[in-house]
Each structure stands twice: as C-alpha cells, then as structure tokens.
Write an enzyme that holds these catalytic residues in place. Sequence first.
Site, PDB file in Angstrom:
ATOM      1  N   ARG A  45       0.855  -1.187   0.000  1.00 11.40           N
ATOM      2  CA  ARG A  45       0.000   0.000   0.000  1.00 11.40           C
ATOM      3  C   ARG A  45       0.889   1.236   0.000  1.00 11.40           C
ATOM      4  NH1 ARG A  45       2.393   2.107   3.755  1.00 11.40           N
ATOM      5  NH2 ARG A  45       0.772   3.657   3.977  1.00 11.40           N
ATOM      6  N   GLY A  46       0.238   2.389  -0.221  1.00 11.38           N
ATOM      7  CA  GLY A  46       0.973   3.630  -0.429  1.00 11.38           C
ATOM      8  C   GLY A  46       1.082   3.884  -1.918  1.00 11.38           C
ATOM      9  N   ALA A  47       0.703   5.085  -2.352  1.00 11.21           N
ATOM     10  CA  ALA A  47       0.561   5.345  -3.789  1.00 11.21           C
ATOM     11  C   ALA A  47       1.804   4.995  -4.614  1.00 11.21           C
ATOM     12  CB  ALA A  47       0.150   6.800  -4.012  1.00 11.21           C
ATOM     13  N   ARG A  88      -7.438  -0.225  -6.696  1.00 13.40           N
ATOM     14  CA  ARG A  88      -7.496   0.933  -5.796  1.00 13.40           C
ATOM     15  C   ARG A  88      -7.764   2.180  -6.639  1.00 13.40           C
ATOM     16  NH1 ARG A  88      -4.744   0.495  -0.921  1.00 13.40           N
ATOM     17  NH2 ARG A  88      -6.089   2.231  -0.311  1.00 13.40           N
ATOM     18  N   GLN A 197      -2.332   2.686  10.186  1.00 19.69           N
ATOM     19  CA  GLN A 197      -1.030   2.657   9.511  1.00 19.69           C
ATOM     20  C   GLN A 197       0.030   3.442  10.264  1.00 19.69           C
ATOM     21  OE1 GLN A 197      -3.975   3.397   8.014  1.00 19.69           O
ATOM     22  NE2 GLN A 197      -4.006   2.786   5.865  1.00 19.69           N
ATOM     23  N   ASP A 238      -2.047  10.606  -2.202  1.00 19.86           N
ATOM     24  CA  ASP A 238      -2.342   9.550  -3.169  1.00 19.86           C
ATOM     25  C   ASP A 238      -2.725  10.105  -4.529  1.00 19.86           C
ATOM     26  OD1 ASP A 238      -2.815   6.524  -1.847  1.00 19.86           O
ATOM     27  OD2 ASP A 238      -2.689   8.172  -0.432  1.00 19.86           O
ATOM     28  N   ASN A 248      -5.430  12.361   0.476  1.00 19.51           N
ATOM     29  CA  ASN A 248      -4.554  11.530   1.292  1.00 19.51           C
ATOM     30  C   ASN A 248      -5.428  10.744   2.259  1.00 19.51           C
ATOM     31  OD1 ASN A 248      -1.826  10.706   1.985  1.00 19.51           O
ATOM     32  ND2 ASN A 248      -2.097  11.802   3.909  1.00 19.51           N
ATOM     33  N   LYS A 249      -4.807   9.952   3.095  1.00 19.53           N
ATOM     34  CA  LYS A 249      -5.546   9.094   4.012  1.00 19.53           C
ATOM     35  C   LYS A 249      -6.567   9.887   4.817  1.00 19.53           C
ATOM     36  CE  LYS A 249      -5.106   5.607   3.992  1.00 19.53           C
ATOM     37  NZ  LYS A 249      -5.877   4.708   3.110  1.00 19.53           N
TER      38      LYS A 249
END
Length: 347
Positions: A45-47, A88, A197, A238, A248-249
């Site tokens: 995970r993570g762009a 995603r 996270q 992201d 973002n998150k």
Amino acid sequence: MIYPVIWQNNCVLLIDQTRLPNEYAVVEIHRSEEMARAIQTMIVRGAPAIGVAAAYGMYLGAREIETSERQEFLQKLEKVAQLLRATRPTAVNLFWAISRMLKTAYETLGTVAQIKENLLQTAQAINAEDLQTCQVIGDNGLAILPKTPTKLTLLTHCNAGALATAGYGTALGVVRSAWREGRLERLFADETRPRLQGAKLTTWECVQEGIPVTLITDNMAAHCMKQGLIDAVVVGADRIAANGDAANKIGTYSLAIVAKAHNVPFFVAAPVSTIDFELTDGSQIPIEERNPVEIYQVGDTTLTPPGVEFYNPAFDVTPAELITAIITENGAFAPCDLTKSSKQAVV
C-alpha cells in the site's frame, strides 16, 4: 533501508504490511492476479509503492500471455491493465505506472518476446526511479522546513514512508533527511484510524532506524499543537489535482484545518507522478470506500451493537489553501504554482 517491493528470482517479493509490526513476512508474487489481490488487500500500500507493484504486475501478466501474435498479445495485456486498475481507485500512481507500461508495449517494435523483455526493464526502471525520487523529495523538504528551532518536532499522518514507496519515503523521506542532518528532535505519528497505519507502520519504520517517535491518537493533534509541541506537519498524498488539492488518508483534511488554526506549516510530500493534471480540482478525485469491518471490528471483537450503519471512505481531500507547500522531486511549490512548475516532468 526498507524495500517493500523487490524483483528477485523471477518473481516479486512484497513485505506483507498487514502483518506488521508483530510479524515480518515476505510474500512471493508470481502472477498478475496475485498482485491485484495483494494491492486490493493492502499487503502492499501507499501510492508510489502501488505504482511500482502494478508495473511488476503488468509484466507478470504479460509473461503469462501465450501467443506470439502481437495484436492478440496487446489485447490480452489490456485485460491485465483492466484487472490492476480496478484494485485501488484513488492512487493515481497506479494508473500512471500502468499507462507507462502499456506505452512501452505499444511502442516496442519487434517480437512479443522483446515486448516482454522491455516491460520488465520498464518496471525495474519505475522501481529505481521512485527510490531516487524519494531521496530527492526528502532533501527538498528539509530545505523548506522552518529554520527554528534548530531541532524540529514534526507530525505525520498515516504512513508515507519507505513502506509506501520503493524505499526512503515521501513524508517520512523528509523526516529521514531531517534526522540525518541533525534537524529532527522527534516525530509525532497519528495512529490513523481505522487501519492504524501510523501506529503499525510509521512507528515500526522509525524504530528500525532509531528515529525518536511518539504515537498519538488522531484526535490529540489539536491539543498537541495548542501546547506548542508541533513545529510542522508533513504528510504524503495519493492523488493531487492541478490546483493543488490533495487526496490523502482519511483524517488528513481535519489535520490541515487544525494546523491552519494553530499557524503550524502543513506540507504535502509526493512525486510528480502523484499529480493528476487532468483533474481541475479535488472534487474530481474518486474516493475509495472500503469494507466497514475495518471500523466496527478489531481482531475477533465487534465494537458496535446490531443495527448500526457505517461509512468508511479511505481518503479525504485537503483544499489547496490549507497547504503551505507541495514538495516534489522538482522542488517545493505553493499549490497555485504546481502546474507551471511540475507539468513538464510528467512522463
């Protein structure tokens, strides 16, 4: 250094981030379907890391295609791209990497075997480029952090570190550079509900490298700023629209509002590949909604009574006016300068 995505022995090795911090496990990925599942379930995970993983996923899918006829191969490769794109929807690096891989395939003149070889080389290039990009982002971010105090206390949200990239990190890349140069006193990390996270991944990264880290719950940030504990906020992204609005998150938007209220600089660190110049503003960014079980269940324990409804967006969009600067490999820019300063670097 932590490397979450590695090409080795003709397969992809992924650090299983769903098992951290209690267990360090590596998953072998041999097929495009396995990669799609790993992205969907957030093993990776993570762009930027998703982009690297998707690039390798495209090669794995290409490797599985059994035909020597060019047009048939390209048609089947488009189906691999479709599979990976569906994993995603918010992270633009995913789509950027897939498009770059398709471009390689269509522009390669020669046999199907040569196309496959070039696809692997392109995936490896995307991997190497992201690592270098993150190191530059870290140093560019260090250059624009507040000059006083000499040692800064930074706050971050979610995990935009080595685990979220090819290595080093974006927001945590800035933290790493500050730590390396003796400019970091301590990192405060939001736990980042609902998947935690920050608690699970950001703190783990810091512990591995001896970076002082303090974990707080998401709703403690305003209190910490009021107490003068935070000198600046650094987060990842992201997807960033052309006007500087940044997805973002979930929880990043409220953190930016709180930072603005307390005159705390708020920085977004991301590679140029995260900027989607086709989107005028953040209202056009698709927001992924995830399984509500992430909210109401911890382990085997259900937290809520029957009859409760749930809403679980994975991301929110921070308006450009709340962002002090966006830190890229090309430098740090005010959101209003993003298009003219960075567009030429997009592949």
